[in-house]
Design a protein around this motif. Structure first.
Motif: not given
Length: 250
Positions: A105-112, A125-128, A173-174, A179-182
């Protein structure tokens, strides 16, 4: 070797050895997190493109790395419990899952928060990002399964199976950025290449990563000790320990 593994799986032995290790990890975590935070937030240079907004990296990256490591540890503990029936592995898994969910959650929130000045939006809706969100739901599923059965053993087995199945999400995730254009940037640290950022920016980040890991180990040891006392309360050695503490307070 097998004797050592059997000894390592003993709650009584683990409780005794962890009592000596835990203070060291708490001290290391405190020092590393304070040094890394001050170094990264106050003394590291600002990024030439992102300015000071990049400094959230000193929380975001350690949390994201640790969130994935926690799920890997959860899967390993689940496998040990399913194969060898070592109850200490299940105790550790019960402790790791909520912490791993919190780090995700911290990773998702700080990333946002970081995404607003970088991408101009809180979420894409990025792959990572999507695979990290799936990991958060997997953590929730593991935690929920533990309480969904009348039998603790049945709940532990179901949670262990989900952890083993869900670990396939970690390589997604890694490698999602490859693998995708993100929109997400590639990994900050790799084992085969030097970091792209200068040393005075990535060294405090490395200190923070180490601090997060020490904090995880210290918290896991502390909470596993509490879990041992709760589950082993009927054992003689736990009663003797409680009597000794009660006698010491008189």
């Amino acid at each position: 070797m097998w004797a050592f593994i059997h000894k390592l799986g003993s709650p009584k032995w683990f409780y005794a050895i962890s009592a000596r290790l835990t203070p060291w990890f708490w001290a290391a975590a405190a020092v590393l997190l304070v040094v890394g935070s001050v170094w990264g937030l106050a003394f590291a240079p600002s990024d030439y493109q992102q300015g000071n907004s990049f400094r959230i990296i000193y929380v975001h990256v350690p949390a994201a790395i640790l969130a994935q490591s926690c799920f890997a540890a959860l899967a390993v503990a689940g496998g040990i419990y399913l194969i060898w029936k070592i109850k200490l592995a299940d105790m550790a898994a019960a402790v790791i899952a909520p912490f791993g969910a919190a780090m995700t959650f911290v990773a998702l929130f700080s990333g946002a928060v970081w995404g607003v000045p970088t991408w101009g939006t809180w979420w894409v809706w990025d792959a990572r990002l999507t695979s990290m969100l799936i990991q958060l739901f997997l953590y929730f599923g593991v935690i929920a399964l533990r309480g969904a059965f009348a039998s603790r053993d049945s709940g532990a087995k179901a949670a262990s199976v989900l952890a083993l199945v869900g670990v396939v999400n970690i390589p997604i995730i890694k490698y999602s950025v490859e693998w995708w254009n993100t929109l997400h940037q590639p990994a900050t640290f790799t084992l085969t290449e030097r970091p792209a950022m200068p040393a005075d920016m990535w060294l405090p980040l490395l200190v923070m990563v180490l601090g997060f890991y020490c904090f995880f180990i210290a918290l896991t040891l502390t909470r596993t000790r509490s879990e041992i006392l709760r589950r082993e309360s009927a054992k003689r050695w736990v009663r003797d320990l409680a009597d000794g503490h009660a006698g010491g307070r008189r």
